[in-house]
Design a protein around this motif. Structure first.
Motif, PDB file in Angstrom:
ATOM      1  N   GLY A 210       0.821  -1.215   0.000  1.00 15.21           N
ATOM      2  CA  GLY A 210       0.000   0.000   0.000  1.00 15.21           C
ATOM      3  C   GLY A 210       0.852   1.262   0.000  1.00 15.21           C
ATOM      4  N   VAL A 211       1.841   1.319   0.876  1.00 13.38           N
ATOM      5  CA  VAL A 211       2.691   2.508   0.970  1.00 13.38           C
ATOM      6  C   VAL A 211       3.588   2.641  -0.263  1.00 13.38           C
ATOM      7  N   SER A 212       4.184   1.534  -0.699  1.00 16.98           N
ATOM      8  CA  SER A 212       5.068   1.578  -1.868  1.00 16.98           C
ATOM      9  C   SER A 212       4.314   1.995  -3.126  1.00 16.98           C
ATOM     10  N   SER A 213       3.104   1.498  -3.283  1.00 19.15           N
ATOM     11  CA  SER A 213       2.338   1.786  -4.497  1.00 19.15           C
ATOM     12  C   SER A 213       1.854   3.231  -4.550  1.00 19.15           C
ATOM     13  N   ILE A 214       1.485   3.814  -3.404  1.00 16.27           N
ATOM     14  CA  ILE A 214       1.023   5.209  -3.419  1.00 16.27           C
ATOM     15  C   ILE A 214       2.190   6.135  -3.755  1.00 16.27           C
ATOM     16  N   ILE A 215       3.384   5.809  -3.291  1.00 13.79           N
ATOM     17  CA  ILE A 215       4.566   6.608  -3.652  1.00 13.79           C
ATOM     18  C   ILE A 215       4.804   6.515  -5.158  1.00 13.79           C
ATOM     19  N   PHE A 216       4.669   5.322  -5.707  1.00 11.79           N
ATOM     20  CA  PHE A 216       4.869   5.110  -7.142  1.00 11.79           C
ATOM     21  C   PHE A 216       3.826   5.879  -7.958  1.00 11.79           C
ATOM     22  N   LEU A 217       2.563   5.778  -7.567  1.00 12.57           N
ATOM     23  CA  LEU A 217       1.485   6.428  -8.323  1.00 12.57           C
ATOM     24  C   LEU A 217       1.597   7.948  -8.264  1.00 12.57           C
ATOM     25  N   PHE A 218       1.877   8.481  -7.082  1.00 11.27           N
ATOM     26  CA  PHE A 218       2.015   9.932  -6.960  1.00 11.27           C
ATOM     27  C   PHE A 218       3.278  10.417  -7.663  1.00 11.27           C
ATOM     28  N   GLY A 219       4.291   9.547  -7.733  1.00 12.73           N
ATOM     29  CA  GLY A 219       5.491   9.880  -8.499  1.00 12.73           C
ATOM     30  C   GLY A 219       5.203   9.962  -9.985  1.00 12.73           C
ATOM     31  N   LEU A 220       4.379   9.054 -10.481  1.00 14.58           N
ATOM     32  CA  LEU A 220       3.967   9.094 -11.890  1.00 14.58           C
ATOM     33  C   LEU A 220       3.258  10.406 -12.219  1.00 14.58           C
ATOM     34  N   LEU A 221       2.473  10.895 -11.269  1.00 12.65           N
ATOM     35  CA  LEU A 221       1.734  12.136 -11.468  1.00 12.65           C
ATOM     36  C   LEU A 221       2.600  13.368 -11.184  1.00 12.65           C
ATOM     37  N   ARG A 222       3.845  13.146 -10.760  1.00 12.40           N
ATOM     38  CA  ARG A 222       4.799  14.226 -10.460  1.00 12.40           C
ATOM     39  C   ARG A 222       4.253  15.216  -9.417  1.00 12.40           C
ATOM     40  N   LEU A 223       3.588  14.680  -8.418  1.00  9.94           N
ATOM     41  CA  LEU A 223       3.045  15.520  -7.359  1.00  9.94           C
ATOM     42  C   LEU A 223       4.107  15.790  -6.296  1.00  9.94           C
ATOM     43  N   PRO A 224       4.114  16.981  -5.733  1.00 14.02           N
ATOM     44  CA  PRO A 224       5.093  17.283  -4.675  1.00 14.02           C
ATOM     45  C   PRO A 224       4.681  16.656  -3.345  1.00 14.02           C
ATOM     46  N   ARG A 225       5.634  16.550  -2.453  1.00 15.05           N
ATOM     47  CA  ARG A 225       5.392  16.080  -1.081  1.00 15.05           C
ATOM     48  C   ARG A 225       4.680  14.725  -1.042  1.00 15.05           C
ATOM     49  N   VAL A 226       5.216  13.776  -1.821  1.00 13.93           N
ATOM     50  CA  VAL A 226       4.624  12.436  -1.915  1.00 13.93           C
ATOM     51  C   VAL A 226       4.554  11.762  -0.553  1.00 13.93           C
ATOM     52  N   MET A 227       5.513  12.062   0.300  1.00 13.41           N
ATOM     53  CA  MET A 227       5.561  11.383   1.604  1.00 13.41           C
ATOM     54  C   MET A 227       4.310  11.647   2.436  1.00 13.41           C
ATOM     55  N   TRP A 228       3.621  12.770   2.204  1.00 15.06           N
ATOM     56  CA  TRP A 228       2.396  13.039   2.945  1.00 15.06           C
ATOM     57  C   TRP A 228       1.349  11.969   2.664  1.00 15.06           C
ATOM     58  N   VAL A 312       1.787  29.329   0.423  1.00 18.57           N
ATOM     59  CA  VAL A 312       0.760  29.007   1.411  1.00 18.57           C
ATOM     60  C   VAL A 312      -0.382  28.221   0.779  1.00 18.57           C
ATOM     61  N   ASP A 313      -0.871  28.699  -0.367  1.00 17.55           N
ATOM     62  CA  ASP A 313      -1.990  28.018  -1.044  1.00 17.55           C
ATOM     63  C   ASP A 313      -1.614  26.593  -1.424  1.00 17.55           C
ATOM     64  N   GLY A 314      -0.403  26.433  -1.996  1.00 19.93           N
ATOM     65  CA  GLY A 314       0.047  25.102  -2.413  1.00 19.93           C
ATOM     66  C   GLY A 314       0.224  24.154  -1.244  1.00 19.93           C
ATOM     67  N   ALA A 315       0.795  24.649  -0.150  1.00 15.66           N
ATOM     68  CA  ALA A 315       1.015  23.814   1.035  1.00 15.66           C
ATOM     69  C   ALA A 315      -0.311  23.316   1.601  1.00 15.66           C
ATOM     70  N   ILE A 316      -1.289  24.226   1.697  1.00 11.57           N
ATOM     71  CA  ILE A 316      -2.597  23.851   2.243  1.00 11.57           C
ATOM     72  C   ILE A 316      -3.313  22.877   1.320  1.00 11.57           C
ATOM     73  N   PHE A 317      -3.309  23.189   0.014  1.00  8.34           N
ATOM     74  CA  PHE A 317      -4.013  22.328  -0.937  1.00  8.34           C
ATOM     75  C   PHE A 317      -3.439  20.918  -0.949  1.00  8.34           C
ATOM     76  N   PHE A 318      -2.116  20.804  -1.101  1.00  9.52           N
ATOM     77  CA  PHE A 318      -1.514  19.478  -1.222  1.00  9.52           C
ATOM     78  C   PHE A 318      -1.559  18.707   0.098  1.00  9.52           C
ATOM     79  N   ARG A 319      -1.520  19.416   1.222  1.00 15.96           N
ATOM     80  CA  ARG A 319      -1.643  18.724   2.516  1.00 15.96           C
ATOM     81  C   ARG A 319      -3.013  18.052   2.617  1.00 15.96           C
ATOM     82  N   ILE A 320      -4.059  18.792   2.273  1.00 16.36           N
ATOM     83  CA  ILE A 320      -5.415  18.234   2.345  1.00 16.36           C
ATOM     84  C   ILE A 320      -5.617  17.177   1.266  1.00 16.36           C
ATOM     85  N   PHE A 321      -5.197  17.482   0.044  1.00 17.16           N
ATOM     86  CA  PHE A 321      -5.388  16.561  -1.088  1.00 17.16           C
ATOM     87  C   PHE A 321      -4.662  15.236  -0.847  1.00 17.16           C
ATOM     88  N   HIS A 322      -3.416  15.302  -0.437  1.00 21.29           N
ATOM     89  CA  HIS A 322      -2.634  14.076  -0.230  1.00 21.29           C
ATOM     90  C   HIS A 322      -3.203  13.218   0.889  1.00 21.29           C
TER      91      HIS A 322
END
Length: 355
Positions: A210-228, A312-322
């Motif tokens: 589960g953890v390995s796959s979410i890192i892989f999928l979010f990496g494919l999407l090039r999203l920041p702060r994947v660890m969240w 600020v906007d990006g940090a809040i959005f990606f924290r909630i989204f992730h």
């Protein structure tokens, strides 16, 4: 109960003691002790992490956080096996946490998936045999933090030194506190008791994938702060199914509320106080007994760091989204994984019956 013994209680224990106090004087005393505990813990944590930053560079302050989490956790938590064997496991785990995150970040997405899968599986196998200790919340969180705050070059050489010191400190604390405990199991039993019919084994594999796959999928999407997202998956995939939905119900609203309150603080506070929002979050975590409120205040520290490069906007959005995606992904992944594992075990039982 002495003053020192009361300081050792967790948030829930301290609040229960305050609630059960008879009379205003007794309640006032317990509130005073509780306040002292929060203040002393905060001072110690800040000093500890600052010390690692001074010795090994600001890029490695996260190592101080990981070591602090480990030392505090393994004062009480164990691996459920003979202490010398557990100490050997801990040193292997520490080696993985030192080199695994760097190897994962050094390759492409496929090699990253492979490295993360292997490393996380070994962490789960060696460190999470005694599921009631919730050691994954220390070991896997540490791995993901080191993965998310990766360094290279000279900073990585300093990180190796920092991790070596941290591993020695953790090992000393662990062995000192558990050397006289009697355990029926040894390191050999961890491997002997690993089989697909075991709910513990299924959980260990589920968390790994589960953890390995979410890192892989979010990496494919090039999203920041994947660890969240990875931390959200790890937090939701707990050993006991009944706790899973409670985690989701606490984590998603907690991070939404955390984002809203973080924005309010950003709008209200003067600019020079922005760097202290994380400290305020740490105090809030110390005062919180419930998982939901801890999620609120934990998010402050995470967003206060992320806003320096995401805004600020990006940090809040990606924290909630992730956290939203990670929590829901964990629930869906668990259901799919459980269905597949049930079918595999059923086929094995059928083959055994026919033979």
């Amino acid at each position: 109960m002495t003053f020192y013994q009361e300081l050792q209680l967790n948030q829930a224990g301290s609040k229960q003691l305050i609630k059960q106090a008879e009379g205003r004087k007794e309640k006032g005393y317990h509130i005073f002790v509780y306040g002292c505990k929060i203040l002393l813990t905060l001072i110690f944590c800040v000093a500890f992490v600052t010390g690692f930053s001074i010795l090994f560079g600001s890029d490695n302050s996260i190592v101080g956080v990981v070591v602090l989490l480990s030392v505090m956790a393994f004062r009480f938590a164990d691996f459920g096996i003979h202490a010398p064997h557990a100490l050997s496991s801990l040193m292997m785990i520490w080696g993985i946490m030192t080199f695994g995150p760097r190897l994962a970040n050094a390759g492409n997405l496929l090699t990253e998936l492979l490295v993360n899968s292997v490393c996380i599986f070994v962490l789960m196998l060696l460190g999470c045999h005694n599921v009631v200790m919730f050691n994954q919340s220390t070991l896997l969180l540490g791995y993901l933090l080191l993965y998310g705050y990766d360094v290279s070059g000279r900073s990585y050489l300093l990180r190796i030194g920092a991790m070596s010191v941290g591993g020695l400190m953790t090992g000393i604390v662990f062995y000192k506190n558990h050397r006289n405990c009697t355990y029926k199991r040894s390191l050999r039993h961890i491997f002997e008791e690993f089989h697909l019919n075991s709910s513990r084994t299924r959980w260990q594999i589920c968390v790994t994938l589960g953890v390995s796959s979410i890192i892989f999928l979010f990496g494919l999407l090039r999203l920041p702060r994947v660890m969240w997202a990875a931390i959200a998956v790890m937090s939701v995939l707990v050993p006991f199914q009944k706790d899973m939905k409670k985690r989701i119900q606490g984590r998603i609203p907690g991070n939404i509320l955390g984002g809203v309150t973080f924005l309010l603080l950003y709008m209200i506070l003067p600019e020079w106080m922005y760097e202290y929002i994380g400290v305020l979050g740490g105090i809030g975590v110390g005062l919180s007994a419930s998982y939901g409120w801890q999620a609120v205040f934990n998010s402050w520290g995470a967003m206060s760091i992320a806003m320096t490069f995401l805004g600020v906007d990006g940090a809040i959005f990606f924290r909630i989204f992730h956290n939203l995606c990670g929590a829901l992904y964990a629930l869906g992944f668990y259901k799919l994984f459980s269905t597949i594992m049930d079918r595999i075990v059923l086929k094995q039982e059928c083959k055994t019956g026919l033979s």
